[in-house]
Write an enzyme that holds these catalytic residues in place. Structure first.
Site, PDB file in Angstrom:
ATOM      1  N   ARG A  25      87.193  18.553  84.969  1.00 50.38           N
ATOM      2  CA  ARG A  25      88.529  18.416  85.376  1.00 50.38           C
ATOM      3  C   ARG A  25      89.752  18.552  84.096  1.00 50.38           C
ATOM      4  NH1 ARG A  25      91.850  13.940  85.241  1.00 50.38           N
ATOM      5  NH2 ARG A  25      93.278  13.939  87.315  1.00 50.38           N
ATOM      6  N   ASP A 132      71.968   9.174  76.948  1.00 44.89           N
ATOM      7  CA  ASP A 132      71.190   8.562  75.998  1.00 44.89           C
ATOM      8  C   ASP A 132      71.850   8.166  74.627  1.00 44.89           C
ATOM      9  OD1 ASP A 132      68.959   9.483  77.363  1.00 44.89           O
ATOM     10  OD2 ASP A 132      68.718  11.193  76.534  1.00 44.89           O
ATOM     11  N   ARG A 167      58.497 -15.633  86.182  1.00 48.20           N
ATOM     12  CA  ARG A 167      57.551 -14.384  86.110  1.00 48.20           C
ATOM     13  C   ARG A 167      58.357 -13.470  84.679  1.00 48.20           C
ATOM     14  NH1 ARG A 167      57.442 -11.935  92.161  1.00 48.20           N
ATOM     15  NH2 ARG A 167      55.214 -12.672  92.626  1.00 48.20           N
ATOM     16  N   MET A 174      65.841   4.553  80.327  1.00 45.22           N
ATOM     17  CA  MET A 174      65.529   5.769  79.744  1.00 45.22           C
ATOM     18  C   MET A 174      65.952   5.796  78.268  1.00 45.22           C
ATOM     19  SD  MET A 174      66.626   8.472  82.835  1.00 45.22           S
ATOM     20  CE  MET A 174      65.401   8.870  83.787  1.00 45.22           C
ATOM     21  N   GLY A 175      66.421   6.878  77.698  1.00 46.16           N
ATOM     22  CA  GLY A 175      66.866   7.003  76.429  1.00 46.16           C
ATOM     23  C   GLY A 175      66.056   8.125  75.460  1.00 46.16           C
ATOM     24  N   ALA A 191      68.485 -10.442  77.706  1.00 45.10           N
ATOM     25  CA  ALA A 191      67.096 -10.208  77.861  1.00 45.10           C
ATOM     26  C   ALA A 191      66.254 -11.115  76.456  1.00 45.10           C
ATOM     27  CB  ALA A 191      66.678  -8.867  77.876  1.00 45.10           C
ATOM     28  N   GLU A 227      62.041   3.883  77.000  1.00 50.12           N
ATOM     29  CA  GLU A 227      61.085   4.645  77.248  1.00 50.12           C
ATOM     30  C   GLU A 227      60.202   5.375  76.127  1.00 50.12           C
ATOM     31  OE1 GLU A 227      62.028   8.075  79.825  1.00 50.12           O
ATOM     32  OE2 GLU A 227      63.716   8.611  78.462  1.00 50.12           O
ATOM     33  N   HIS A 257      65.746   7.217  87.198  1.00 49.72           N
ATOM     34  CA  HIS A 257      67.000   8.154  87.475  1.00 49.72           C
ATOM     35  C   HIS A 257      68.059   7.297  88.217  1.00 49.72           C
ATOM     36  CE1 HIS A 257      63.966  11.239  86.394  1.00 49.72           C
ATOM     37  NE2 HIS A 257      64.896  11.937  86.048  1.00 49.72           N
TER      38      HIS A 257
HETATM   39  O1  F6P Z   1      68.428  12.899  78.382  1.00 51.37           O
HETATM   40  C1  F6P Z   1      68.614  12.269  79.559  1.00 51.37           C
HETATM   41  C2  F6P Z   1      67.628  11.763  80.205  1.00 51.37           C
HETATM   42  O2  F6P Z   1      67.729  10.912  81.169  1.00 51.37           O
HETATM   43  C3  F6P Z   1      66.574  10.802  79.117  1.00 51.37           C
HETATM   44  O3  F6P Z   1      67.117   9.723  79.022  1.00 51.37           O
HETATM   45  C4  F6P Z   1      65.242  11.014  79.927  1.00 51.37           C
HETATM   46  O4  F6P Z   1      64.215  11.068  79.009  1.00 51.37           O
HETATM   47  C5  F6P Z   1      65.200  12.526  80.536  1.00 51.37           C
HETATM   48  O5  F6P Z   1      66.709  12.894  80.566  1.00 51.37           O
HETATM   49  C6  F6P Z   1      64.558  12.640  81.923  1.00 51.37           C
HETATM   50  O6  F6P Z   1      64.728  13.941  82.307  1.00 51.37           O
HETATM   51  P1  F6P Z   1      64.413  14.498  83.646  1.00 51.37           P
HETATM   52  O7  F6P Z   1      65.578  14.004  84.723  1.00 51.37           O
HETATM   53  O8  F6P Z   1      64.415  16.046  83.334  1.00 51.37           O
HETATM   54  O9  F6P Z   1      63.097  13.933  84.284  1.00 51.37           O
END
Ligand code: F6P
Length: 327
Positions: A25, A132, A167, A174-175, A191, A227, A257
């Protein structure tokens, strides 16, 4: 204004990130303000190769500020990694009389733009859009703030059930190869431990720390796992820990995701607006093949070469602080 820039194209590429629409935008509206013709390339570099290019008017970017994802769609293009693919992309930009491009994406996107800029004479400016936060040359990337807020919200919910059942939860975020999301989620959610690629914490270290917590009657524990952590993902670590530690019932959650979607936070909207606006202004001033970023709250340009090759380090003091606060 650089005389030769009249027709400008914008595209998003790589993994989507909340706030990309706010950046699109800002690009469209700033370009229109300067009487430039602005085009959208759909599906990243794949769309560039296929000539999937359409004119954008200011009304096309109305009502998108609050939406996650990207209205221009995105892709990870294998074809653009080949010389033939980049040649086709160049031909399609020339066929559409595109004088300059604005790329919104992460490391892969700017690696492509960097190679392209050495082969062809169309200037590119990049806008960092990835959850990331792993790009050198900007304190924050677009989407990072939304992603960590989503992750913290998820961990808060897991905390309720972890507490009720006594637990030990391993929550994977992600990252890719960096621990920005994990470290900030760990601090923000309180945490007990954070497992990130940037440190050498072993499974034995983790077990020792968890035992310490158990000793002081900690009724549950939350471990955030990046990850890209060297000991493996959350499931792998949980299996290794479970084998040697039976104090808690162990569970694993992979947020996945979920952290890539959703309405962007205000921080991300403002960041995306600033960077989108600055990207157009930079091209007009004759800048090329650089990424716009925010450093100490000021817009700064960094060459694609540095943005993709220099290491953006996690703040050591945050790592130490996270450990102290989790005692
Ligand atoms: O780069 C962004 C990201 O979400 C990372 O954190 C992750 O490792 C990767 O993309 C996942 O990619 P995809 O959606 O293609 O599985």
């Amino acid at each position: 204004m650089a005389k030769d820039i009249k027709r400008l194209a914008v595209f998003s590429s790589g993994g989507d990130a909340p706030g990309m629409n706010a950046a699109i935008r800002a690009v469209v509206r700033t370009a229109t303000y300067h009487d430039l013709h602005i085009y959208g390339i759909y599906r990243g570099y794949d769309g560039m190769i296929k000539g999937n290019i359409k004119r954008l008017e200011t009304s096309d970017v109305g009502n998108i500020m609050h939406r996650g994802g990207t209205i221009l769609k995105t892709a990870r293009s294998m074809e653009f990694m080949t010389k033939e693919g980049r040649q086709l992309a160049y031909e399609s930009l020339v066929a559409n009389d595109i004088d300059a491009c604005i790329a919104i994406g992460g490391n892969g996107t700017f690696t492509g733009a960097h190679i392209f800029s050495k082969e062809f004479d169309i200037p590119f400016i990049g806008i960092p859009g990835t959850i990331d936060n792993d790009l050198y040359g900007t304190d924050y990337t677009i989407g990072f703030d939304t992603a960590i807020n989503t992750a913290v919200d998820a961990v808060d919910k897991i905390r309720d059930t972890a507490d009720s059942h006594n637990r030990l939860f391993f929550v994977e975020v992600m990252g890719r190869n960096s621990g920005f999301i994990a470290l900030n989620t760990g601090i923000g959610s309180g945490a007990s431990n954070v497992m990130i690629p940037e440190t050498d914490t072993t499974i034995d270290d983790l077990i020792k720390q968890l035992k310490k917590g158990a000793k002081r009657q900690k009724l549950f524990s939350l471990v955030i796992v990046a990850e890209g952590n060297k000991n493996g993902g959350a499931q792998e670590i949980a299996d290794k820990v479970k084998a040697k530690f039976d104090y808690y019932d162990t569970k694993v959650t992979i947020i996945g995701h979920l952290q890539r979607g959703g309405s962007p936070t205000c921080m991300d909207r403002v960041l995306a607006s600033r960077l989108g606006h600055s990207a157009v202004e930079s091209l007009i001033k004759g800048e090329a093949n650089k990424m716009v970023g925010l450093v100490n709250n000021k817009v700064k340009l960094t060459s694609f070469k540095d943005a993709i090759s220099k290491d953006k380090r996690l703040q050591e003091d945050l790592i130490t602080m996270a450990e102290i606060l989790a005692l």
